[in-house]
Design a protein around this motif. Structure first.
Motif, short mmCIF file in Angstrom:
data_model
loop_
_atom_site.label_atom_id
_atom_site.label_comp_id
_atom_site.label_asym_id
_atom_site.label_seq_id
_atom_site.Cartn_x
_atom_site.Cartn_y
_atom_site.Cartn_z
N UNK A 135 0.83 -1.21 0.00
CA UNK A 135 0.00 0.00 0.00
C UNK A 135 0.86 1.26 0.00
N UNK A 136 1.94 1.25 0.80
CA UNK A 136 2.83 2.41 0.86
C UNK A 136 3.50 2.65 -0.49
N UNK A 137 3.96 1.57 -1.13
CA UNK A 137 4.61 1.73 -2.44
C UNK A 137 3.62 2.19 -3.51
N UNK A 138 2.40 1.68 -3.44
CA UNK A 138 1.38 2.09 -4.41
C UNK A 138 1.05 3.58 -4.24
N UNK A 139 0.98 4.02 -3.00
CA UNK A 139 0.74 5.45 -2.75
C UNK A 139 1.88 6.30 -3.30
N UNK A 140 3.10 5.80 -3.11
CA UNK A 140 4.27 6.53 -3.63
C UNK A 140 4.25 6.59 -5.16
N UNK A 141 3.89 5.48 -5.80
CA UNK A 141 3.85 5.46 -7.26
C UNK A 141 2.77 6.40 -7.81
N UNK A 142 1.65 6.50 -7.11
CA UNK A 142 0.55 7.34 -7.59
C UNK A 142 0.73 8.81 -7.23
N UNK A 143 1.76 9.11 -6.45
CA UNK A 143 1.96 10.49 -6.01
C UNK A 143 2.08 11.45 -7.20
N UNK A 144 1.40 12.56 -7.14
CA UNK A 144 1.39 13.65 -8.13
C UNK A 144 0.57 13.35 -9.39
N UNK A 145 0.27 12.10 -9.66
CA UNK A 145 -0.51 11.78 -10.86
C UNK A 145 -1.91 12.41 -10.83
N UNK A 146 -2.59 12.47 -9.68
CA UNK A 146 -3.92 13.11 -9.68
C UNK A 146 -3.91 14.56 -10.17
N UNK A 147 -2.77 15.25 -10.03
CA UNK A 147 -2.73 16.63 -10.53
C UNK A 147 -2.93 16.67 -12.04
N UNK A 148 -2.45 15.64 -12.74
CA UNK A 148 -2.65 15.58 -14.19
C UNK A 148 -4.12 15.45 -14.52
N UNK A 149 -4.84 14.65 -13.73
CA UNK A 149 -6.28 14.52 -13.94
C UNK A 149 -6.99 15.85 -13.68
N UNK A 150 -6.54 16.56 -12.64
CA UNK A 150 -7.13 17.87 -12.35
C UNK A 150 -6.90 18.84 -13.49
N UNK A 151 -5.67 18.85 -14.02
CA UNK A 151 -5.37 19.73 -15.15
C UNK A 151 -6.20 19.36 -16.37
N UNK A 152 -6.31 18.06 -16.65
CA UNK A 152 -7.07 17.63 -17.82
C UNK A 152 -8.54 17.97 -17.75
N UNK A 153 -9.09 17.98 -16.55
CA UNK A 153 -10.52 18.26 -16.42
C UNK A 153 -10.83 19.73 -16.19
N UNK A 154 -9.92 20.44 -15.49
CA UNK A 154 -10.22 21.83 -15.11
C UNK A 154 -9.70 22.87 -16.11
N UNK A 155 -8.56 22.60 -16.76
CA UNK A 155 -7.95 23.61 -17.63
C UNK A 155 -8.88 24.06 -18.77
N UNK A 156 -9.60 23.15 -19.46
CA UNK A 156 -10.50 23.64 -20.51
C UNK A 156 -11.59 24.58 -19.98
N UNK A 157 -12.09 24.30 -18.78
CA UNK A 157 -13.14 25.16 -18.22
C UNK A 157 -12.57 26.51 -17.80
N UNK A 158 -11.34 26.51 -17.26
CA UNK A 158 -10.69 27.78 -16.92
C UNK A 158 -10.48 28.61 -18.18
N UNK A 159 -10.01 27.94 -19.26
CA UNK A 159 -9.84 28.65 -20.52
C UNK A 159 -11.15 29.16 -21.08
N UNK A 160 -12.20 28.35 -20.94
CA UNK A 160 -13.52 28.78 -21.42
C UNK A 160 -14.02 29.99 -20.65
#
Length: 261
Positions: free
Chosen positions: A155-180
């Protein structure tokens, strides 16, 4: 009775007037609709939106580069560690070799399981070789302790591997709306300019609308690479998670065969 054609009053034929309008558009496109010029000429809310999108993009590209090399190193070191693990006959030698693979999540899972196994063996030696009716229950409890240690490490290693990746999802979903949002705000300013100048000419409308559309374009430029990278990294993490789970199962079987029989 027919009057004189209107083009006679201006001295220019309609075709000539169309050519003049076309030249005006070309001049406007070259001078005022340049991408960087529009970005630098942005003001107020549109400029704030563009700065936010630029930050989204810069951070996303940093994460993309960092995670690419980190996951690549994790996969390579895990493969090397697995080769060492299956070629070695002694767990203590594998434990020492695992220190050379700090980027391998599988090596870290093994270290956690080996440390727990060593602790249980040390406790057994302290209690003496007591064999009795409760021996099978004791073995079962020891196996569960090792299994929990492996699960915690996984679980600890999986958390480490996933670290920072959610920010990419946030950028992918939020950036078009911010631009709009920046685009809508810029178009509102364009209509306000039309009202103030009492003119709906191309020279009045085009720069404002172009400036507004730049926000949407930059939002998409930030979002598209982030979404692609998020899907790629998510798949790589799932592969590492599956390999850790398979290794933990193999390690438990080895421990059960050699230490709890």
């Amino acid at each position: 009775m027919h009057g004189r054609p209107r083009w006679l009053a201006t001295g220019r034929r309609p075709a000539e007037k169309g050519a003049i309008v076309g030249q005006t558009i070309l001049a406007l496109t070259a001078q005022e609709l340049d991408l960087w010029a529009l970005v630098l000429q942005s003001r107020g809310v549109v400029m704030v939106v563009l700065v936010m999108l630029a930050l989204f993009s810069v951070v996303s590209w940093y994460i993309i580069a960092y995670k690419y090399f980190a996951l690549r190193r994790a996969a390579r070191q895990s493969q090397e560690f697995m080769t060492t693990f299956w070629n070695s006959k002694r767990l203590d030698a594998i434990f020492k070799a695992a220190e050379g693979y700090p980027g391998s999540p599988i090596a870290q899972v093994f270290r956690a399981g080996y440390v727990e196994l060593s602790k249980l063996k040390s406790d057994k030696r302290g209690e003496g070789d007591k064999r009795g009716e409760g021996e099978s229950d004791s073995w079962l409890g020891d196996m569960q302790s090792i299994e929990r240690a492996l699960e915690r490490a996984r679980t600890a290693e999986l958390t480490h591997l996933e670290n920072m990746i959610p920010f990419l999802a946030t950028t992918g979903s939020a950036a078009p709306f911010v631009g709009l949002f920046g685009t809508v705000w810029g178009i509102m300013n364009s209509f306000r300019s039309i009202g103030v100048q009492k003119s709906a000419g191309l020279s009045t409308v085009a720069p404002g609308i172009a400036e507004a559309l730049v926000a949407t374009a930059i939002g998409l430029m930030a979002a598209i690479p982030a979404v692609i990278a998020y899907n790629y990294f998510t798949r790589r993490v799932k592969v590492q998670a599956a390999e850790m789970e398979t290794f933990a199962s193999d390690f438990l079987n080895i421990v059960k065969r050699h230490f709890f029989k």
